[in-house]
Design a protein around this motif. Structure first.
Motif, PDB file in Angstrom:
ATOM      1  N   GLU A   1      -8.771   8.103  -3.527  1.00 56.65           N
ATOM      2  CA  GLU A   1      -8.456   7.656  -4.892  1.00 56.65           C
ATOM      3  C   GLU A   1      -6.958   7.645  -5.159  1.00 56.65           C
ATOM      4  O   GLU A   1      -6.482   6.913  -6.034  1.00 56.65           O
ATOM      5  CB  GLU A   1      -9.121   8.576  -5.926  1.00 56.65           C
ATOM      6  N   ALA A   2      -6.234   8.470  -4.415  1.00 51.66           N
ATOM      7  CA  ALA A   2      -4.791   8.584  -4.641  1.00 51.66           C
ATOM      8  C   ALA A   2      -3.996   7.511  -3.898  1.00 51.66           C
ATOM      9  O   ALA A   2      -2.785   7.385  -4.094  1.00 51.66           O
ATOM     10  CB  ALA A   2      -4.313   9.973  -4.228  1.00 51.66           C
TER      11      ALA A   2
ATOM     12  N   GLN B   1      -2.490   4.095  -3.427  1.00 55.10           N
ATOM     13  CA  GLN B   1      -2.162   3.037  -4.382  1.00 55.10           C
ATOM     14  C   GLN B   1      -2.066   1.708  -3.635  1.00 55.10           C
ATOM     15  O   GLN B   1      -1.177   1.524  -2.811  1.00 55.10           O
ATOM     16  CB  GLN B   1      -0.807   3.330  -5.054  1.00 55.10           C
TER      17      GLN B   1
ATOM     18  N   ILE C   1       0.866  -1.178   0.000  1.00 52.11           N
ATOM     19  CA  ILE C   1       0.000   0.000   0.000  1.00 52.11           C
ATOM     20  C   ILE C   1       0.903   1.229   0.000  1.00 52.11           C
ATOM     21  O   ILE C   1       1.761   1.373   0.883  1.00 52.11           O
ATOM     22  CB  ILE C   1      -0.916   0.028   1.247  1.00 52.11           C
ATOM     23  N   ASP C   2       0.729   2.100  -0.982  1.00 53.52           N
ATOM     24  CA  ASP C   2       1.506   3.339  -1.043  1.00 53.52           C
ATOM     25  C   ASP C   2       0.560   4.501  -0.727  1.00 53.52           C
ATOM     26  O   ASP C   2      -0.314   4.842  -1.524  1.00 53.52           O
ATOM     27  CB  ASP C   2       2.122   3.491  -2.429  1.00 53.52           C
ATOM     28  N   LYS C   3       0.768   5.068   0.452  1.00 57.55           N
ATOM     29  CA  LYS C   3      -0.127   6.124   0.915  1.00 57.55           C
ATOM     30  C   LYS C   3       0.451   7.516   0.681  1.00 57.55           C
ATOM     31  O   LYS C   3      -0.189   8.514   1.005  1.00 57.55           O
ATOM     32  CB  LYS C   3      -0.402   5.939   2.415  1.00 57.55           C
TER      33      LYS C   3
ATOM     34  N   ASP D   1      -1.423  -2.228  -4.148  1.00 63.67           N
ATOM     35  CA  ASP D   1      -0.916  -3.192  -5.119  1.00 63.67           C
ATOM     36  C   ASP D   1      -1.564  -4.545  -4.827  1.00 63.67           C
ATOM     37  O   ASP D   1      -1.317  -5.144  -3.782  1.00 63.67           O
ATOM     38  CB  ASP D   1       0.617  -3.261  -4.973  1.00 63.67           C
TER      39      ASP D   1
END
Lengths: 162, 265, 781
Positions: C130-131, C133, C52-54, C135
């Protein structure tokens, strides 16, 4: 951000809101008129119905900016001189509501419907005209009764006045 | 909803120049589709230009046998218009079946026609009435206007100003609504016009609105429901979704066409 | 009864605020500094979370926090649990997989919550969500119960091998097999009970507020049972100890079961409030409601009924596969077992019943109790089979039912339940008369002349309500007791507050509970207020579902009133120097029987609080509490008749008349009871004709995710209803009431389908009987 002004329940209101602000959010958040509800996001449930220049519209499907310069009536503006509107009274007398969430939209739709159809309003017409208002509690039976009762009373009153 | 900038135009020229000046501008008529789409983040115009206050887009006028309906006329106004009813009662009836009363108070014929939703009602009537779509640049025959699903002949910055059509001898619209959305699962508009019988079908075609030419030929023999008995509707042309498989839609096209012929006045 | 007491059609006290737009729902709540939450939800039905890229979201303007499941775990927030233990036939406990409020390793249905974003506005929170990401490594998905137990189906939870949660049975299998082998006739039917999405009109919402000075949390939420929510959030989810957590369910816009459960969102809003230091509000949009509210039903069953040569039922054998979705929701295990299979003998005197129920995981939203909860599924199965049997055996459907009715009470069924009272013939007769059942052939002929197919269908239902005797449910695996509490506070001026652990979200408790008090004391409804929905005000309660508020909640009020009256009599006797036994309470006065002596209720109340002249040793004040635990379930029953006309060209079905004859025991407010029946009927008719949740079997995407595709019953889909009641008093509670909230949804679906199949002459028709499905069935007939 734009400055908009309109008349809501007889009162002039001015506000700065983002252009994307929906009329329903403007009513609920800026004016704290929380009687108008949001029950869906596809413009179908009718919990958000208000009157725009005297006609029933879905306040979730228009920008506040579109309503600038208009006259808006919400469920909070239906009473006059502290007296319930005949439609409000009929919903109570005929048990036309349960959880109350769809009720403001139902009442606003009903007042519009009665205004357009007058004495010609019958059960079949009421059911057809409620296409844009969804209720999950009542099965509509008592909503239909409430509207017909209010229509009869209002038309009777009008006739007496003429 | 994503951020957007709202403009209110007072003329067609102002509206088109606002849209062309915008990065991704959209005309906003009644908004009954566009605002919903924006709310669901399926559309994100940088600017919206409100057409509801453009005088040139308003009004219904009759000249001889022809009615001209301004693009910003609402479904409710069309449904209630005596002028429209006198020219073609079926068209007024059709307008009274669009959406619900609240949607009809805001939604406009121009907005609906420009959107060309494959389940919208007007396209069936416009192709069957061989109507004309008037834009700020030109007049387009309805048959040429509706190109495909949500696709029309409109160019960038071109705006519908009105639609017009001549009175048919007889016409009727029959709609079988999608039980959930209440859009047309199938809608059939039948007209007996000066050039012969015309059958416009909406909701059913996998390519959007179409004219059922086999039915038109059959009705040209005799404008009677029985003329349609032998006509087969090609299931291969039908849309398919949860609410209507191709065979069911094809059946409805025929059933509704026959009913429309019977109902035509 | 007075004009405002038991039996009066009193207009509702709560209505004024709703009709003037002054209801206070959770989304109407605003507290200082409040910010808004949006959830990042899985777009996949089944996937592993690889990362998870926050960062992008965290750097967006107005964002106060982007929180994930790992942080939630670090803070010790517990797993969401199912509160009812079911053991498989082999004795093993149910295989409950892990449900984290924010998924950490894996997502298991479209809509599974993964990350929460807290931001200044709702729009900013949604944009930041929405921003985020995520995976995902997509995994194969399975959405229906039959496929989920096939070899090679995707494995959804480690804990549940082959997706089987439990394999449970009830009744004597051998005895039923014997009945079947000895039968003169056997009727068999395979039936699916369509999956429904509850769609309370108010979307779920939660507002969490953490007070760091007091280490105290407040949660406003759309709950049918705030007390249970507090208990579960404290005891199982480790949100906060009970004394540090206040749960408020203000006006709630309908529930129908879907707001019983404690969902990830309210837990996360409370936790996020502490993490971010601001009050956090989340309100579902309708799409989120479709995706994440607990769905209902979704059974596939076969039923076999054995009949002897006299058309008497000798055995029922049922096999059911129930889809519980991706996670086990709070009451998911009991709905297809003890709330279902215990009603499979219906209104009938059948000596042998056996049911096998298997429940499975799928990659769909969790499935739990929805109006009726198990009982509609049982009723549909039995009543479709009875109609089928009548056709197969060549007997009138009403007659076949009549000869098999239970006629003596109490009646012990072979599947646990002990029916206390009822008069099934009375409701059958009432419904047949109201529907002019005898005149149907003429109406059918008349319709035929118009080219329409007319059909008539019956349904005789029984349900177990008034949920439930605590000891009994405890022995069956319940994690809680199902009593109810009440407190009656008499104020110094004689006005009254009734505090109840029941919760009203449309049922009208503020009126009916007050009617019980008005009836007993003879005081006006306007002097009685009903308080509910706040754990700081009401001591404890179990909430509203299972048609329990009247039978259990009001009975607690009646019990508390006994205590209030007892003390009031003592005080009045003392004040009037009379014998306590001679004091009667009547029309707002305490009178000495046989004399003209009396004092107003208010004077007695004031005496309790001035305490200047109370009986020796008596405590001042007048406030009493009671807990009521019922001795048995209650058994509402009735008969429904549906008459339809089908347009053979389009398959469109119109309901020409719908008659309901119910036995709810005593009735507090007929107007409200009728309203409950109307609403239940609309939901049952909706299930039968219109509503059906559909997932794409390949992708697991919800296809009916908005009102564009999920058909909600509208006013023009429904007829006026003809409702009436017959009464057998319920012996297991002091008011003699049985409950009325679910009956309509339980009894109506089979009546509708029985009518349509009668009309079209094809018994092979599934719900929902949409125009398309009826047209197809007609063309296959």
């Amino acid at each position: 951000m734009a400055g908009i002004s309109m008349r809501v329940n007889g009162r002039e209101v001015d506000a700065d809101v983002e252009d994307r602000t929906l009329l329903v959010d403007f009513l609920r958040n800026n004016l704290v008129l929380t009687g108008t509800h949001v029950g869906c996001d596809t413009s179908q449930c009718g919990a958000c119905v208000v009157h725009l220049d005297g006609k029933a519209v879905k306040s979730c499907t228009m920008l506040a900016a579109q309503a600038a310069g208009s006259d808006i009536t919400t469920v909070e503006g239906l009473m006059s001189d502290g007296e319930l509107h005949p439609v409000q009274r009929a919903f109570r007398e005929h048990h036309g509501l349960q959880c109350g969430f769809c009720t403001p939209g139902m009442i606003m739709a009903a007042t519009d419907m009665i205004a357009r159809h007058g004495a010609a309003l019958d059960e079949a017409t009421v059911r057809t005209e409620l296409e844009g208002n969804i209720c999950r509690c009542t099965g509509y039976h008592n909503i239909v009764r409430s509207i017909l009762a209010a229509a009869a009373e209002m038309n009777g009153t009008q006739q007496a006045a003429e | 909803m994503y951020s957007t900038k709202y403009h209110r135009a007072s003329s067609v020229a102002e509206a088109t120049s606002l849209v062309s000046a915008a990065e991704d501008g959209k005309f906003l008529a009644g908004g009954q589709t566009l605002i919903s789409t924006m709310k669901q983040r399926l559309a994100a115009p940088s600017d919206v230009v409100d057409l509801r206050h453009v005088d040139d887009l308003q009004g219904i006028s009759v000249s001889g046998e022809t009615v001209r309906i301004g693009a910003a006329t609402t479904h409710a106004q069309i449904a209630e218009s005596e002028d429209v009813r006198n020219v073609c009662a079926a068209f007024a009836d059709l307008a009274s079946l669009i959406g619900d009363p609240h949607v009809r108070h805001m939604g406009t014929i121009g907005g609906s026609v420009a959107n060309n939703d494959p389940a919208a009602d007007y396209p069936a009537a416009l192709v069957a009435l061989e109507a004309t779509v008037h834009t700020n640049n030109r007049d387009i025959a309805a048959g040429d206007f509706f190109v495909g699903l949500f696709e029309t002949a409109l160019e960038e910055d071109e705006i519908i100003v009105a639609v017009s059509f001549a009175a048919p001898k007889k016409a009727a619209y029959q709609k079988f609504p999608n039980p959930a959305s209440r859009y047309a699962l199938v809608g059939v508009f039948v007209a007996d016009g000066s050039a012969g019988a015309r059958v416009g079908v909406t909701g059913a075609g996998s390519d959007g609105v179409f004219r059922a030419s086999d039915m038109e030929t059959a009705l040209d023999g005799e404008f009677a429901a029985g003329s349609l008995d032998g006509v087969e509707v090609d299931t291969g042309l039908m849309m398919s979704d949860l609410h209507g498989a191709p065979d069911y839609r094809a059946n409805l096209v025929k059933v509704l066409a026959k009913r429309a012929v019977v109902a035509a006045v | 009864m007075g004009v405002e007491g038991i039996g009066a059609r009193a207009a509702r006290k709560e209505d004024r605020r709703f009709i003037t737009g002054q209801g206070r729902y959770t989304d109407d709540m605003v507290v200082a500094g409040m910010k808004h939450a949006a959830f990042v939800r899985s777009p996949h039905a089944h996937a592993r979370i690889k990362g998870i890229d926050k960062s992008a979201a965290e750097s967006m303007p107005g964002v106060l926090g982007v929180l994930d499941g790992k942080q939630l775990t670090e803070d010790g927030i517990g797993n969401i649990i199912c509160g009812w233990m079911i053991h498989s036939t082999d004795g093993s406990p149910m295989n409950m997989g892990v449900w984290r409020p924010l998924a950490e390793d894996k997502v298991r249905y479209v809509g599974d919550a993964v990350v929460v974003v807290v931001a200044e506005t709702r729009a900013l929170a949604q944009e930041a969500a929405e921003a985020v990401q995520v995976d995902y490594e997509e995994l194969p998905a399975v959405t229906d119960a039959v496929s989920a137990i096939e070899p090679g189906a995707p494995q959804i939870h480690e804990a549940a091998e082959k997706n089987l949660i439990f394999d449970w049975e009830i009744g004597e299998s051998l005895a039923v097999e014997e009945a079947i082998s000895d039968a003169a006739n056997i009727v068999e039917l395979e039936v699916s009970n369509n999956r429904l999405i509850p769609n309370a009109m108010e979307p779920r919402a939660a507002l969490g507020l953490y007070d760091s000075a007091e280490e105290h949390y407040t949660c406003w939420t759309t709950s049918q049972n705030p007390h249970l929510a507090r208990l579960v959030m404290s005891a199982f989810y480790n949100v906060a100890p009970e004394n540090k957590l206040r749960v408020i369910a203000p006006d709630v816009g309908g529930g129908f079961g879907s707001k019983i459960y404690i969902y990830p969102e309210e837990i996360v809003c409370l936790w996020a409030s502490k993490r971010t230091g601001v009050p956090v509000k989340w309100t579902a949009d309708r799409s989120e409601s479709f995706l994440t509210d607990a769905h209902g039903r979704d059974h596939v069953s076969t039923i076999k009924i054995a009949f002897d040569a006299n058309n008497r039922m000798t055995g029922i054998k049922v096999d059911t596969l129930a889809n519980l979705g991706a996670y086990m929701s709070l009451f998911s295990s009991v709905t297809p077992t003890y709330l279902y299979a215990t009603l499979l003998s219906g209104q009938y005197n059948v000596p042998n019943v056996h049911a096998n129920v298997r429940t499975v995981y799928t990659n769909t939203a969790p499935v739990d109790a929805y109006r009726g909860a198990g009982r509609p599924e049982a009723c549909y199965l039995v009543e479709r089979a009875m109609e089928t049997a009548a056709r197969q055996l060549g007997v009138d459907p009403a007659e076949l039912r009549r000869i098999n009715f239970v006629k003596e009470f109490p009646h012990q069924t072979p599947v646990i339940m002990n029916y206390d009272t009822g008069d099934f013939e009375a409701s059958l007769d009432a419904a047949m008369q109201a529907s002019d059942y005898a005149g149907f052939p003429d109406r059918k002929a008349e319709a035929q002349a118009r080219g329409k197919l007319r059909g008539i269908g019956l349904s005789c239902y029984i349900e177990a309500c008034g949920i439930a005797p605590s000891q009994a449910v405890g022995s069956l695996g319940a994690g809680v007791g199902l009593w109810e509490s009440a407190e009656v506070r008499v104020n110094a001026v004689g006005t009254i507050e009734v505090l109840t652990g029941s919760h009203s979200h449309g049922q009208g408790h503020e009126t009916t509970f007050a009617q019980v008090v008005a009836d007993r004391l003879g005081i006006g409804l306007d002097t009685i207020s009903v308080v509910h929905g706040d754990t700081d005000k009401v001591q404890m309660g179990m909430g509203t579902y299972g048609s329990r508020s009247g039978a259990v909640g009001m009975s607690a009020v009646a019990k508390a009133l006994d205590k209030v009256e007892s003390k009031a009599r003592k005080v009045a006797a003392h004040l009037m120097e009379a014998d306590e036994a001679d004091i009667v309470i009547d029309e707002g006065h305490l009178k000495v029987a046989g004399t003209n002596k009396g004092i107003p209720w208010s004077q007695m109340a004031l005496a309790c609080y001035t305490a200047h002249d109370l009986p020796e040793g008596m405590e001042p004040g007048l406030k009493e509490t009671a807990f009521f635990d019922p001795a048995n379930f209650t058994f509402p029953s009735g008969c429904y008749v549906c008459e339809v006309e089908v347009d053979p060209d389009t398959g469109k079905t119109d309901i020409i008349q719908f008659v309901a004859a119910d036995d709810f025991g005593n009735i507090i407010n007929p107007m409200i009871v009728e309203g409950q029946v109307h609403g239940g009927l609309a939901q049952g008719i909706g299930q039968a004709l219109l509503e059906g949740c559909a997932y794409d079997p390949e992708t697991g995407q919800l296809l009916t995710a908005s009102y564009m595709d999920y058909t909600m019953p509208r006013a023009d889909d429904l007829p006026n209803f003809e409702v009436s009641t017959t009464v057998t008093e319920c012996p297991s509670n002091p008011l003699g009431v049985k409950g009325c909230g679910e009956a309509g949804a339980i009894g109506s679906p089979p009546a509708v389908i029985n009518a349509i199949t009668d009309a079209i002459g094809n018994n092979d028709l599934s719900m929902p009987a949409t125009s398309q499905n009826v047209w197809k069935a007609l063309n296959e007939a």
